[in-house]
Design a protein around this motif. Structure first.
Motif, PDB file in Angstrom:
ATOM      1  N   PHE A   1       0.824  -1.200   0.000  1.00 52.12           N
ATOM      2  CA  PHE A   1       0.000   0.000   0.000  1.00 52.12           C
ATOM      3  C   PHE A   1       0.866   1.262   0.000  1.00 52.12           C
ATOM      4  O   PHE A   1       0.387   2.361   0.207  1.00 52.12           O
ATOM      5  CB  PHE A   1      -0.921   0.005   1.221  1.00 52.12           C
ATOM      6  CG  PHE A   1      -1.840  -1.180   1.244  1.00 52.12           C
ATOM      7  CD1 PHE A   1      -3.052  -1.143   0.587  1.00 52.12           C
ATOM      8  CD2 PHE A   1      -1.465  -2.346   1.904  1.00 52.12           C
ATOM      9  CE1 PHE A   1      -3.903  -2.242   0.595  1.00 52.12           C
ATOM     10  CE2 PHE A   1      -2.310  -3.442   1.924  1.00 52.12           C
ATOM     11  CZ  PHE A   1      -3.522  -3.395   1.262  1.00 52.12           C
ATOM     12  N   GLY A   2       2.182   1.072  -0.212  1.00 53.72           N
ATOM     13  CA  GLY A   2       3.086   2.201  -0.279  1.00 53.72           C
ATOM     14  C   GLY A   2       3.822   2.425   1.021  1.00 53.72           C
ATOM     15  O   GLY A   2       3.273   2.267   2.098  1.00 53.72           O
ATOM     16  N   GLY A   3       5.098   2.801   0.908  1.00 54.67           N
ATOM     17  CA  GLY A   3       5.897   3.077   2.089  1.00 54.67           C
ATOM     18  C   GLY A   3       6.471   1.820   2.711  1.00 54.67           C
ATOM     19  O   GLY A   3       6.248   0.698   2.250  1.00 54.67           O
ATOM     20  N   ASN A   4       7.208   2.017   3.791  1.00 49.28           N
ATOM     21  CA  ASN A   4       7.839   0.918   4.502  1.00 49.28           C
ATOM     22  C   ASN A   4       7.211   0.748   5.875  1.00 49.28           C
ATOM     23  O   ASN A   4       6.661   1.695   6.436  1.00 49.28           O
ATOM     24  CB  ASN A   4       9.340   1.174   4.659  1.00 49.28           C
ATOM     25  CG  ASN A   4      10.054   1.219   3.317  1.00 49.28           C
ATOM     26  OD1 ASN A   4       9.695   0.481   2.397  1.00 49.28           O
ATOM     27  ND2 ASN A   4      11.047   2.080   3.197  1.00 49.28           N
ATOM     28  N   ASN A   5       7.300  -0.448   6.388  1.00 50.92           N
ATOM     29  CA  ASN A   5       6.760  -0.748   7.708  1.00 50.92           C
ATOM     30  C   ASN A   5       7.833  -1.425   8.546  1.00 50.92           C
ATOM     31  O   ASN A   5       8.466  -2.380   8.084  1.00 50.92           O
ATOM     32  CB  ASN A   5       5.557  -1.688   7.606  1.00 50.92           C
ATOM     33  CG  ASN A   5       4.398  -1.046   6.866  1.00 50.92           C
ATOM     34  OD1 ASN A   5       3.708  -0.202   7.394  1.00 50.92           O
ATOM     35  ND2 ASN A   5       4.199  -1.458   5.620  1.00 50.92           N
ATOM     36  N   THR A   6       8.031  -0.934   9.749  1.00 44.75           N
ATOM     37  CA  THR A   6       8.950  -1.572  10.682  1.00 44.75           C
ATOM     38  C   THR A   6       8.146  -2.480  11.596  1.00 44.75           C
ATOM     39  O   THR A   6       7.261  -2.024  12.319  1.00 44.75           O
ATOM     40  CB  THR A   6       9.720  -0.535  11.512  1.00 44.75           C
ATOM     41  OG1 THR A   6      10.486   0.300  10.629  1.00 44.75           O
ATOM     42  CG2 THR A   6      10.660  -1.231  12.485  1.00 44.75           C
ATOM     43  N   LEU A   7       8.442  -3.760  11.552  1.00 44.43           N
ATOM     44  CA  LEU A   7       7.701  -4.739  12.338  1.00 44.43           C
ATOM     45  C   LEU A   7       8.219  -4.779  13.764  1.00 44.43           C
ATOM     46  O   LEU A   7       9.381  -4.475  14.036  1.00 44.43           O
ATOM     47  CB  LEU A   7       7.821  -6.123  11.688  1.00 44.43           C
ATOM     48  CG  LEU A   7       7.446  -6.193  10.204  1.00 44.43           C
ATOM     49  CD1 LEU A   7       7.564  -7.630   9.696  1.00 44.43           C
ATOM     50  CD2 LEU A   7       6.047  -5.664   9.972  1.00 44.43           C
ATOM     51  N   GLN A   8       7.345  -5.178  14.682  1.00 41.68           N
ATOM     52  CA  GLN A   8       7.673  -5.201  16.103  1.00 41.68           C
ATOM     53  C   GLN A   8       7.245  -6.534  16.714  1.00 41.68           C
ATOM     54  O   GLN A   8       6.202  -7.084  16.347  1.00 41.68           O
ATOM     55  CB  GLN A   8       6.952  -4.070  16.845  1.00 41.68           C
ATOM     56  CG  GLN A   8       7.198  -2.687  16.302  1.00 41.68           C
ATOM     57  CD  GLN A   8       8.564  -2.143  16.649  1.00 41.68           C
ATOM     58  OE1 GLN A   8       9.236  -2.651  17.537  1.00 41.68           O
ATOM     59  NE2 GLN A   8       8.986  -1.105  15.954  1.00 41.68           N
ATOM     60  N   PRO A   9       8.010  -7.056  17.657  1.00 39.90           N
ATOM     61  CA  PRO A   9       7.523  -8.209  18.431  1.00 39.90           C
ATOM     62  C   PRO A   9       6.274  -7.806  19.214  1.00 39.90           C
ATOM     63  O   PRO A   9       6.133  -6.655  19.615  1.00 39.90           O
ATOM     64  CB  PRO A   9       8.688  -8.519  19.381  1.00 39.90           C
ATOM     65  CG  PRO A   9       9.886  -7.891  18.752  1.00 39.90           C
ATOM     66  CD  PRO A   9       9.373  -6.667  18.059  1.00 39.90           C
TER      67      PRO A   9
END
Length: 270
Positions: free
Chosen positions: A146-154
């Protein structure tokens, strides 16, 4: 009437995960009525799903058979992401807020998350038997459709499980994937007080010596026994869950020290 609570699935969690059924209805109606995380259970040959409130969701035999035909294995699944439709309007209603209820659903898709049980060790010395390679991070960044980056988290699935987005280096071959195993360990000597639960993530690369590909996958670990032990001793769940791992951004060098990743678990006591 009881409002069912679903732990909503972040879009980033679905990156790189293959659904066992397509979500596109193709006829203008909503593809699903609800979705969330569930634990898989079976009784007397019947497969069903349970949420954090103890509500039980029974799939129709036809929809379960369709998922099974597409590769879903109920007997080996634990934590899953389920998209579903209610069988009828009453299925979405429950009783009082203190009573777990049964519901009939039509499965739209089921996605298992690799699930394991955390182990217990008396000291850090035993960790060497489970790790011979670093991870890259538990905060990987993925590209969003959907565009952009996502930083995943525990994150925690209630007091039952911890779900870790693990990034690691490996050879770019599908058959190499099975070489890499991950163990989450509760180390008795590392626990200082009941305000924190400390867990160690260990990575064993097997015989894979290459690091030309960065993989990211979610792994879930059952930590309920450790959480309940702390609650029984102190009267509440720990306010933090700390995951320690040997992390190297290049994924090639085994560091001497552990990197800590904190999860706020204070809301479990509200």
């Amino acid at each position: 009437m009881k409002q069912l609570k679903f732990l909503m699935v972040a879009l980033t969690l679905l990156m790189g995960v293959s659904f066992t059924s397509c979500l596109d209805s193709g006829n203008g109606e909503n593809a699903y009525d609800g979705y969330g995380y569930f634990r898989t259970q079976s009784y007397m040959g019947t497969c069903f799903f349970v949420d954090l409130d103890g509500n039980r969701f029974y799939p129709t035999p036809e929809s379960l058979s369709a998922m099974t035909s597409n590769g879903f294995k109920a007997e080996s699944a634990d934590l899953v992401i389920v998209y579903f439709k209610w069988v009828d309007e009453q299925s979405g209603n429950g009783g009082s807020s203190s009573t777990a209820t049964d519901h009939n659903i039509v499965l739209v898709s089921v996605t298992p998350i690799d699930s394991y049980r955390a182990i217990s060790l008396p000291s850090e010395v035993g960790l060497e038997n489970f790790e011979n390679a670093p991870i890259v991070t538990l905060n990987p960044t993925t590209n969003s459709n959907f565009g952009g980056n996502n930083t995943l988290q525990p994150f925690l699935y209630g007091p039952q499980m911890v779900v870790l987005p693990i990034s690691w280096k490996m050879e770019y071959k599908a058959e190499t994937l099975a070489q890499h195993t991950f163990t989450l360990a509760y180390v008795e000597e590392a626990q200082q007080d009941g305000s924190e639960l400390v867990l160690y993530l260990c990575h064993d690369k097997g015989t894979d010596e290459k690091t030309d590909f960065t993989n990211v996958a979610f792994k879930a670990f059952d930590i309920k026994s450790f959480m309940e032990t702390i609650k029984n001793q102190t009267g509440s769940y720990p306010s933090k869950v700390i995951i320690k791992a040997k992390a190297d951004m290049d994924g090639t060098t085994m560091p001497d020290d552990y990197t800590s990743y904190e999860i706020d678990s204070s809301s479990l006591n509200k």
